[in-house]
Design an enzyme around this catalytic site. Structure first.
Site, short mmCIF file in Angstrom:
data_model
loop_
_atom_site.label_atom_id
_atom_site.label_comp_id
_atom_site.label_asym_id
_atom_site.label_seq_id
_atom_site.Cartn_x
_atom_site.Cartn_y
_atom_site.Cartn_z
N ARG A 266 0.85 -1.20 0.00
CA ARG A 266 0.00 0.00 0.00
C ARG A 266 0.89 1.25 0.00
NH1 ARG A 266 -1.79 0.99 4.34
NH2 ARG A 266 -1.13 -0.82 5.55
N TYR B 58 -1.40 -3.76 -6.98
CA TYR B 58 -1.08 -4.51 -5.76
C TYR B 58 -2.16 -4.44 -4.68
CZ TYR B 58 1.27 -6.80 -2.05
OH TYR B 58 1.57 -7.70 -1.07
N GLY B 59 -2.56 -5.58 -4.22
CA GLY B 59 -3.37 -5.80 -3.01
C GLY B 59 -4.23 -4.64 -2.54
N GLY B 60 -3.88 -4.13 -1.39
CA GLY B 60 -4.70 -3.12 -0.73
C GLY B 60 -4.95 -1.87 -1.57
N LYS C 174 -9.53 -2.55 1.83
CA LYS C 174 -9.21 -1.35 2.62
C LYS C 174 -10.07 -0.17 2.17
CE LYS C 174 -6.25 -3.78 4.69
NZ LYS C 174 -6.27 -4.06 6.13
N HIS D 294 -10.44 -2.40 11.70
CA HIS D 294 -9.32 -3.22 11.21
C HIS D 294 -9.06 -4.31 12.26
CE1 HIS D 294 -4.89 -3.20 9.56
NE2 HIS D 294 -5.61 -4.14 9.01
N SER E 70 -1.19 -3.29 10.49
CA SER E 70 -0.84 -4.16 9.38
C SER E 70 0.43 -4.96 9.69
CB SER E 70 -0.61 -3.33 8.12
OG SER E 70 -1.79 -2.61 7.84
N CYS F 165 0.99 -7.16 11.97
CA CYS F 165 1.30 -7.24 13.41
C CYS F 165 0.59 -8.39 14.10
CB CYS F 165 0.99 -5.92 14.10
SG CYS F 165 2.16 -4.62 13.64
N ASN G 77 -2.40 -14.46 12.33
CA ASN G 77 -1.85 -15.49 13.21
C ASN G 77 -2.70 -15.69 14.45
OD1 ASN G 77 1.03 -16.62 12.43
ND2 ASN G 77 0.82 -14.56 11.58
N ASP H 207 -9.02 -9.84 9.31
CA ASP H 207 -8.54 -8.48 8.98
C ASP H 207 -9.57 -7.38 9.25
OD1 ASP H 207 -6.31 -6.92 7.92
OD2 ASP H 207 -7.53 -6.56 6.16
N ASN I 136 6.56 -8.31 2.07
CA ASN I 136 5.11 -8.13 2.04
C ASN I 136 4.46 -9.04 0.99
OD1 ASN I 136 2.65 -6.93 2.96
ND2 ASN I 136 2.66 -5.55 1.17
N ARG J 54 2.19 -12.02 -0.28
CA ARG J 54 0.89 -12.36 0.30
C ARG J 54 0.29 -13.59 -0.34
NH1 ARG J 54 -1.48 -8.71 4.43
NH2 ARG J 54 0.20 -7.20 4.67
N ASN K 194 0.08 -17.51 22.55
CA ASN K 194 -0.78 -16.36 22.86
C ASN K 194 -2.10 -16.81 23.48
OD1 ASN K 194 1.17 -14.61 21.93
ND2 ASN K 194 0.33 -14.54 19.85
P1 GTP Z 1 -2.30 -7.48 7.71
O1 GTP Z 1 -2.81 -8.56 6.82
O2 GTP Z 1 -1.21 -6.67 7.09
O3 GTP Z 1 -3.37 -6.59 8.26
O4 GTP Z 1 -1.52 -8.17 8.92
P2 GTP Z 1 -1.86 -9.13 10.15
O5 GTP Z 1 -2.15 -8.31 11.35
O6 GTP Z 1 -2.88 -10.17 9.78
O7 GTP Z 1 -0.45 -9.80 10.41
P3 GTP Z 1 0.03 -11.33 10.40
O8 GTP Z 1 -0.74 -12.19 11.35
O9 GTP Z 1 0.09 -11.79 8.99
O10 GTP Z 1 1.52 -11.21 11.00
C1 GTP Z 1 2.53 -10.55 10.35
C2 GTP Z 1 3.88 -10.82 10.95
O11 GTP Z 1 3.87 -10.84 12.37
C3 GTP Z 1 4.47 -12.13 10.49
O12 GTP Z 1 5.80 -11.92 10.15
C4 GTP Z 1 4.35 -13.01 11.71
O13 GTP Z 1 5.33 -13.99 11.73
C5 GTP Z 1 4.50 -12.00 12.86
N1 GTP Z 1 3.77 -12.46 14.06
C6 GTP Z 1 2.46 -12.79 14.15
N2 GTP Z 1 2.14 -13.19 15.41
C7 GTP Z 1 3.27 -13.12 16.13
C8 GTP Z 1 3.59 -13.40 17.50
O14 GTP Z 1 2.75 -13.80 18.30
N3 GTP Z 1 4.88 -13.17 17.88
C9 GTP Z 1 5.83 -12.73 17.02
N4 GTP Z 1 7.07 -12.54 17.49
N5 GTP Z 1 5.57 -12.46 15.72
C10 GTP Z 1 4.32 -12.65 15.28
C1 SPV Z 2 -2.87 -4.37 5.46
O1 SPV Z 2 -1.90 -3.73 4.98
O2 SPV Z 2 -3.39 -4.07 6.55
C2 SPV Z 2 -3.41 -5.55 4.74
C3 SPV Z 2 -2.85 -5.89 3.42
O3 SPV Z 2 -4.30 -6.20 5.24
S1 SPV Z 2 -3.49 -4.90 2.12
O4 SPV Z 2 -4.76 -5.48 1.68
O5 SPV Z 2 -2.52 -4.93 1.01
O6 SPV Z 2 -3.69 -3.55 2.58
MN MN Z 3 -4.92 -5.38 7.27
#
Ligand code: GTP
Ligand code: SPV
Ligand code: MN
Length: 601
Positions: free
Chosen positions: A86, A216-218, A225, A245, A267, A269, A273, A294, A383, A385, A512
């Site tokens: 983005r 690209y994506g977002g 978004k 979000h 994003s 973070c 997961n 998301d 990034n 995906r 977690n």
């Molecule tokens: P968007 O799709 O961008 O909105 O992101 P998201 O919030 O869904 O993030 P996602 O779960 O894909 O995590 C992104 C990054 O954070 C990856 O590199 C993961 O490995 C890392 N991550 C996720 N959960 C944890 C955790 O509990 N601990 C650590 N250390 N890293 C984590």
């Molecule tokens: C974010 O950046 O928070 C995402 C990926 O979920 S995108 O759809 O590319 O914005």
């Molecule tokens: Mn997101």
């Protein structure tokens, strides 16, 4: 100039499902007269259409087929290397006044912006096919569900929208024939994917989005978004609901008691997961299920907050995903997945940094260049995906299609903070919780272009996504709390605190669950906590750490409140509020003063 998206010519019976709503037809023809495509392809979401679009995309090298045995029915797409995330600096909210967009958004005047964009779109689809993608956001029978149409000249977008949204006939049925019905108009053109001619513009008053110059994506899946968050948040405030979000997960105890939790992390973070978490062995009988990873759309019913996931698929971060960190994600992306910007192995498989097993001896990196473990470059873009339908998720919650949504017991905010912020704590009440959200900060990630690892305030993880004045957004949150008789409890978490050795103190991922369990205990009014200046803090005994190999010192560090660090944090809250130029509601200023006072006690 080279045509980067040549037209395709479907046989009879494909691409000819025209909507009957006259308002839609008029708009498509207006955009057609402007962009002058070779032909128009009306998407219906059918299997036959999907197969045809994939076949044409393979011929044009928009997609690369992966090995059918290793990753069945899955494809790799490489975006332009100048176009991998983005781009916040060319994202605009085009409200009649700058004040409506507020201090956190780029603003541009609607009439001038339309005129500039129409100039760029003039003849932009010559020699190309214009796809018309009807879709809905939300379960087909939900009162929260919205209809959108995206016009695009990108086959990748049309194919991705089929995964990410409920696309095709279902949307035409939901819209019906009323020419005054509410629906979102989205126009996307790749143009020539030139960063200098890249703009993502939102016209909330017109329920319209125009995105040019990116693939690209977002930036281009306008459902996500652009509609579900930016336009969504604008509509939500006007109509009295919330567009956030946030992931949504279900958590069920061995006794069968179930709660739903929503969590806003910025994003990349940890939302995907957390939403797919598998409890560690010690939590025998506990089950976590995914509603969304998301975005959450929430409304008030019977004094409670109910949430739906407006999406139909996951557009998730690939690097770091493994059977160790996120088995449910790995199972979800084993088949029927569209990968973007990962590496391709010599045997037709995909690879990325952090995948299980040793790296391949040779691969083609995300740019299309040769790669070996000795290469300095990353094989997969940070990034990169996956787009995968949510039905692939083995932990999909059974209520994900429920129109009324799921009742939310707790809201969790969290960011990526190497210091200061404890593993978990609970707000004293709703307004204090809104303050936690409003002041949250996180280190920036590769999800948006720009520097990575810099702490910035990202209120409610919505900084890049709030489609109107952030002060009014805070007011809307406070107002929602007043209408709730059983409000969710609000928490803050930080999986990313580091020790003096620079390593994460907390193992994260499945572990977690231990934090989630405390959250649920608090909801059930049987979790212990001590009062601290920042909120209710668990003691090490209040967290179930059985079977976890972590030393006492680590746990103490994770839960510690360092007064020196917090003095800096309080100053940063003030700097942030001041930077917003007077829009912050009085209630939050009071919260800040109370926080300072608690630290002075
Ligand atoms: P968007 O799709 O961008 O909105 O992101 P998201 O919030 O869904 O993030 P996602 O779960 O894909 O995590 C992104 C990054 O954070 C990856 O590199 C993961 O490995 C890392 N991550 C996720 N959960 C944890 C955790 O509990 N601990 C650590 N250390 N890293 C984590
Ligand atoms: C974010 O950046 O928070 C995402 C990926 O979920 S995108 O759809 O590319 O914005
Ligand atoms: Mn997101």
């Amino acid at each position: 100039m080279k045509n980067i998206a040549p037209a395709i010519f479907p046989p009879n019976g494909i691409g000819d499902t025209k909507p009957t709503n006259q308002a839609v037809l008029d708009w498509v023809h207006e955009i057609g007269r402007l962009t002058k495509p070779e032909n128009i392809f009306w998407c219906d979401g059918s299997e036959r259409e999907n197969e045809f679009l994939i076949a044409e995309s393979l011929k044009q090298n928009v997609l690369i087929k992966l090995d059918e045995k290793k990753v069945p029915r899955s494809y790799l797409h490489r975006s332009n290397p100048n176009d991998v995330a983005r781009v916040e600096k060319v994202t605009f909210i085009c409200t009649p006044t700058k004040v409506e967009a507020g201090p956190t958004n780029n603003w541009s005047e609607p009439a001038e912006t339309y005129s500039k964009l129409y100039g760029l779109l003039n003849g932009a689809m010559r020699g190309r096919t214009m796809f018309v993608v009807p879709y809905i956001m939300g379960p087909p029978d939900s009162p929260l569900t919205k209809v959108g149409f995206e016009i695009t000249d990108s086959k990748y977008v049309a194919l991705s929208m089929r995964i990410m949204t409920r696309m095709g006939k279902v949307a035409l049925n939901r819209l019906g024939n009323d020419p005054k019905a509410e629906w979102n108009r989205g126009v996307h053109s790749l143009l020539d994917v030139d960063p200098g001619r890249r703009f993502i513009c939102h016209f909330p008053q017109d329920n319209t989005i125009i995105s040019v110059g990116s693939g690209y994506g977002g930036n281009v899946l306008l459902s996500k978004k652009c509609l579900a968050l930016r336009i969504g948040s604008y509509l939500a405030r006007k109509q009295g609901w919330m567009a956030e979000h946030m992931l949504i997960l279900g958590v069920e105890s061995p006794e069968g008691k179930k709660h739903y939790v929503a969590a806003a992390f910025p994003s990349a973070c940890g939302k995907t997961n957390f939403a797919m978490l598998i409890p560690p062995k010690h939590f025998k009988g506990w089950k976590v299920t995914t509603v969304g990873d998301d975005i959450a759309w929430m409304e008030i019913r019977d004094g409670r907050l109910f949430a739906v996931n407006p999406e139909n698929g996951y557009f998730g971060v690939v690097p770091g995903t493994s059977y160790k960190s996120n088995p449910n994600a790995m199972k979800s992306i084993e088949h029927d997945t569209l990968y973007t910007n990962v590496a391709l192995t010599d045997d037709g498989d995909v690879w990325w940094e952090g995948k299980d097993g040793p790296p391949p001896k040779h691969a083609i990196d995300w740019r299309g260049n040769d790669w070996t473990p000795d290469s300095k470059e990353k094989a997969a873009h940070p990034n990169s995906r996956f787009a995968t339908p949510m039905r692939n998720n083995p932990a999909l919650d059974p209520n994900v299609e429920k129109g009324e949504g799921v009742p939310i017991s707790a809201i969790i905010f969290g960011g990526r903070r190497s210091d200061t912020v404890p593993l978990v704590y609970e707000a004293f009440d709703w307004t204090h919780g809104v303050y936690l959200g409003a002041t949250m900060a996180s280190e920036t990630t590769a999800a948006a272009t720009g520097a990575v690892g810099q702490v910035r305030r990202d209120p409610m993880a919505m900084l890049p996504f709030c489609g109107y004045n952030i002060g009014d957004y805070f007011r809307h949150w406070i107002g929602i709390g007043k209408r709730l008789t059983s409000p969710p409890l609000i928490f803050n978490v930080n999986w990313f605190r580091k020790g003096t050795n620079g390593k994460f103190l907390w193992p994260g991922f499945g572990e977690n669950m231990r934090v989630l369990k405390w959250v649920i205990d608090r909801c059930e009014q049987n979790g212990g906590a001590v009062k601290s200046p920042v909120g209710w803090l668990p003691t090490p005994h209040d967290l179930d750490l059985d079977g976890l190999d972590i030393d006492h010192k680590c746990v103490a560090d994770l839960l510690g409140i360092d007064h020196e660090e917090w003095q800096k944090e309080l100053a940063a809250h003030k700097t942030f509020f001041d930077s917003l130029g007077g829009v912050v509601p009085e209630e939050l200023q009071e919260q800040r003063e109370q926080l300072i006072a608690r630290f002075a006690e």
